[in-house]
Design a protein around this motif. Structure first.
Motif, mmCIF file in Angstrom:
data_model
loop_
_atom_site.group_PDB
_atom_site.id
_atom_site.type_symbol
_atom_site.label_atom_id
_atom_site.label_comp_id
_atom_site.label_asym_id
_atom_site.label_seq_id
_atom_site.Cartn_x
_atom_site.Cartn_y
_atom_site.Cartn_z
ATOM 1 N N LEU A 1 0.822 -1.217 0.000
ATOM 2 C CA LEU A 1 0.000 0.000 0.000
ATOM 3 C C LEU A 1 0.852 1.262 0.000
ATOM 4 C CD1 LEU A 1 -2.845 -1.186 2.363
ATOM 5 C CD2 LEU A 1 -3.019 -0.717 -0.105
ATOM 6 N N LEU A 2 1.998 1.222 0.679
ATOM 7 C CA LEU A 2 2.912 2.369 0.616
ATOM 8 C C LEU A 2 3.434 2.562 -0.805
ATOM 9 C CD1 LEU A 2 4.872 1.978 3.963
ATOM 10 C CD2 LEU A 2 3.333 3.866 3.343
ATOM 11 N N GLY A 3 3.734 1.469 -1.494
ATOM 12 C CA GLY A 3 4.159 1.568 -2.893
ATOM 13 C C GLY A 3 3.088 2.218 -3.754
ATOM 14 N N LEU A 4 1.831 1.824 -3.539
ATOM 15 C CA LEU A 4 0.715 2.435 -4.261
ATOM 16 C C LEU A 4 0.611 3.929 -3.942
ATOM 17 C CD1 LEU A 4 -1.854 2.269 -6.010
ATOM 18 C CD2 LEU A 4 -3.081 1.588 -3.928
ATOM 19 N N MET A 5 0.746 4.260 -2.666
ATOM 20 C CA MET A 5 0.658 5.659 -2.254
ATOM 21 C C MET A 5 1.757 6.489 -2.916
ATOM 22 S SD MET A 5 1.079 7.363 1.550
ATOM 23 C CE MET A 5 2.835 7.056 1.590
ATOM 24 N N TRP A 6 3.001 6.005 -2.854
ATOM 25 C CA TRP A 6 4.114 6.778 -3.403
ATOM 26 C C TRP A 6 3.993 6.940 -4.912
ATOM 27 C CZ3 TRP A 6 7.461 3.209 -0.056
ATOM 28 C CH2 TRP A 6 7.548 3.708 1.247
ATOM 29 N N ALA A 7 3.597 5.865 -5.603
ATOM 30 C CA ALA A 7 3.437 5.948 -7.050
ATOM 31 C C ALA A 7 2.335 6.939 -7.413
ATOM 32 C CB ALA A 7 3.134 4.563 -7.632
ATOM 33 N N THR A 8 1.232 6.892 -6.676
ATOM 34 C CA THR A 8 0.114 7.796 -6.935
ATOM 35 C C THR A 8 0.496 9.243 -6.634
ATOM 36 O OG1 THR A 8 -1.447 6.030 -6.414
ATOM 37 C CG2 THR A 8 -2.296 8.284 -6.369
ATOM 38 N N MET A 9 1.081 9.475 -5.466
ATOM 39 C CA MET A 9 1.439 10.854 -5.106
ATOM 40 C C MET A 9 2.520 11.418 -6.020
ATOM 41 S SD MET A 9 0.938 11.157 -0.952
ATOM 42 C CE MET A 9 2.561 10.606 -0.594
ATOM 43 N N THR A 10 3.484 10.589 -6.430
ATOM 44 C CA THR A 10 4.533 11.080 -7.320
ATOM 45 C C THR A 10 3.958 11.362 -8.699
ATOM 46 O OG1 THR A 10 6.171 9.851 -6.048
ATOM 47 C CG2 THR A 10 6.861 10.652 -8.211
ATOM 48 N N GLY A 11 3.008 10.547 -9.152
ATOM 49 C CA GLY A 11 2.318 10.837 -10.408
ATOM 50 C C GLY A 11 1.562 12.149 -10.329
ATOM 51 N N TRP A 12 0.892 12.389 -9.208
ATOM 52 C CA TRP A 12 0.188 13.668 -9.014
ATOM 53 C C TRP A 12 1.190 14.821 -8.993
ATOM 54 C CZ3 TRP A 12 0.662 16.804 -4.600
ATOM 55 C CH2 TRP A 12 -0.142 17.954 -4.610
ATOM 56 N N LEU A 13 2.297 14.649 -8.294
ATOM 57 C CA LEU A 13 3.303 15.709 -8.236
ATOM 58 C C LEU A 13 3.895 15.994 -9.612
ATOM 59 C CD1 LEU A 13 5.024 14.731 -4.891
ATOM 60 C CD2 LEU A 13 3.753 16.860 -5.331
ATOM 61 N N HIS A 14 4.138 14.948 -10.408
ATOM 62 C CA HIS A 14 4.650 15.143 -11.762
ATOM 63 C C HIS A 14 3.630 15.923 -12.596
ATOM 64 C CE1 HIS A 14 5.680 14.124 -15.962
ATOM 65 N NE2 HIS A 14 6.917 14.247 -15.497
ATOM 66 N N GLY A 15 2.374 15.509 -12.525
ATOM 67 C CA GLY A 15 1.321 16.238 -13.241
ATOM 68 C C GLY A 15 1.210 17.676 -12.770
ATOM 69 N N THR A 16 1.337 17.885 -11.481
ATOM 70 C CA THR A 16 1.290 19.238 -10.922
ATOM 71 C C THR A 16 2.444 20.077 -11.465
ATOM 72 O OG1 THR A 16 0.173 18.429 -8.937
ATOM 73 C CG2 THR A 16 1.294 20.552 -8.755
ATOM 74 N N ALA A 17 3.622 19.472 -11.592
ATOM 75 C CA ALA A 17 4.769 20.190 -12.156
ATOM 76 C C ALA A 17 4.543 20.523 -13.629
ATOM 77 C CB ALA A 17 6.049 19.372 -11.986
ATOM 78 N N VAL A 18 3.948 19.599 -14.378
ATOM 79 C CA VAL A 18 3.693 19.835 -15.807
ATOM 80 C C VAL A 18 2.716 20.988 -15.991
ATOM 81 C CG1 VAL A 18 2.703 18.857 -17.922
ATOM 82 C CG2 VAL A 18 4.283 17.487 -16.535
ATOM 83 N N VAL B 1 -0.515 26.918 -13.884
ATOM 84 C CA VAL B 1 -1.719 26.364 -13.256
ATOM 85 C C VAL B 1 -1.374 26.035 -11.813
ATOM 86 C CG1 VAL B 1 -3.390 24.472 -13.280
ATOM 87 C CG2 VAL B 1 -2.558 25.426 -15.448
ATOM 88 N N GLN B 2 -2.167 26.525 -10.896
ATOM 89 C CA GLN B 2 -1.952 26.275 -9.474
ATOM 90 C C GLN B 2 -2.290 24.816 -9.132
ATOM 91 O OE1 GLN B 2 -0.907 28.622 -6.973
ATOM 92 N NE2 GLN B 2 -0.298 29.673 -8.853
ATOM 93 N N ALA B 3 -1.562 24.270 -8.177
ATOM 94 C CA ALA B 3 -1.826 22.908 -7.717
ATOM 95 C C ALA B 3 -3.261 22.777 -7.217
ATOM 96 C CB ALA B 3 -0.841 22.514 -6.619
ATOM 97 N N THR B 4 -3.752 23.810 -6.571
ATOM 98 C CA THR B 4 -5.118 23.770 -6.040
ATOM 99 C C THR B 4 -6.165 23.782 -7.151
ATOM 100 O OG1 THR B 4 -5.004 26.168 -5.709
ATOM 101 C CG2 THR B 4 -4.561 24.754 -3.780
ATOM 102 N N ALA B 5 -5.823 24.279 -8.329
ATOM 103 C CA ALA B 5 -6.740 24.233 -9.478
ATOM 104 C C ALA B 5 -6.694 22.866 -10.158
ATOM 105 C CB ALA B 5 -6.405 25.335 -10.476
ATOM 106 N N TYR B 6 -5.518 22.284 -10.236
ATOM 107 C CA TYR B 6 -5.332 20.987 -10.895
ATOM 108 C C TYR B 6 -5.849 19.833 -10.039
ATOM 109 C CZ TYR B 6 -2.686 16.853 -12.440
ATOM 110 O OH TYR B 6 -2.318 15.594 -12.831
ATOM 111 N N THR B 7 -5.717 19.927 -8.747
ATOM 112 C CA THR B 7 -6.015 18.805 -7.857
ATOM 113 C C THR B 7 -7.453 18.302 -7.942
ATOM 114 O OG1 THR B 7 -4.184 19.353 -6.410
ATOM 115 C CG2 THR B 7 -5.962 18.041 -5.445
ATOM 116 N N PRO B 8 -8.487 19.147 -7.963
ATOM 117 C CA PRO B 8 -9.845 18.593 -8.079
ATOM 118 C C PRO B 8 -10.044 17.780 -9.362
ATOM 119 C CG PRO B 8 -9.933 20.886 -7.406
ATOM 120 C CD PRO B 8 -8.505 20.601 -7.777
#
Length: 128
Positions: A9-26, A32-39
């Protein structure tokens, strides 16, 4: 078993959060603010949950019908992500790792199978 689930489950969490962080960086590279992209990202995770449920049954059966986005389709899509991130100066280590795994699955004959077939190369790492 609890410890094994915890690690998985930690592996799933890290992969998911890092994917979100990568998308947030893109998207952030285009102001685009992280708070706009996150929803939008959170709504997308609902679709991802559907795919996971579908692929769980495929993994258990060992059959990966290519009636959705096949590995070949995913490879084409990840190329777009890699290009977009590169053009914005965003690190591509994660998507390049994912593309590498997809390419291994295609090389193993799973190009026209569903993304769930990636499990076959994860179970048998290169060189084993």
């Amino acid at each position: 078993m609890a410890s094994l689930y915890d690690a998985a489950l930690l592996g799933l969490m890290w992969a998911t959060m890092t994917g979100w962080l990568h998308g947030t960086a893109v998207v952030g590279a285009d102001k685009v603010q992280a708070t706009a992209y996150t929803p939008i990202a959170l709504r997308w995770l609902g679709a991802v949950a559907h795919f996971i449920t579908t692929y769980a049954a495929q993994v258990d059966e060992g059959r990966y019908p290519g009636d959705d986005a096949t590995v070949d389709v995913q490879i084409a899509a990840i190329e777009h992500l890699i290009h977009a991130a590169h053009e914005r100066g965003v690190d591509n280590s994660l998507p390049e790792l994912l593309r590498s795994t997809m390419l291994r699955a295609r090389a193993a004959g799973h190009g026209s199978d569903s993304y769930g077939s990636i499990i076959e190369v994860l179970r048998r790492p290169a060189g084993n």
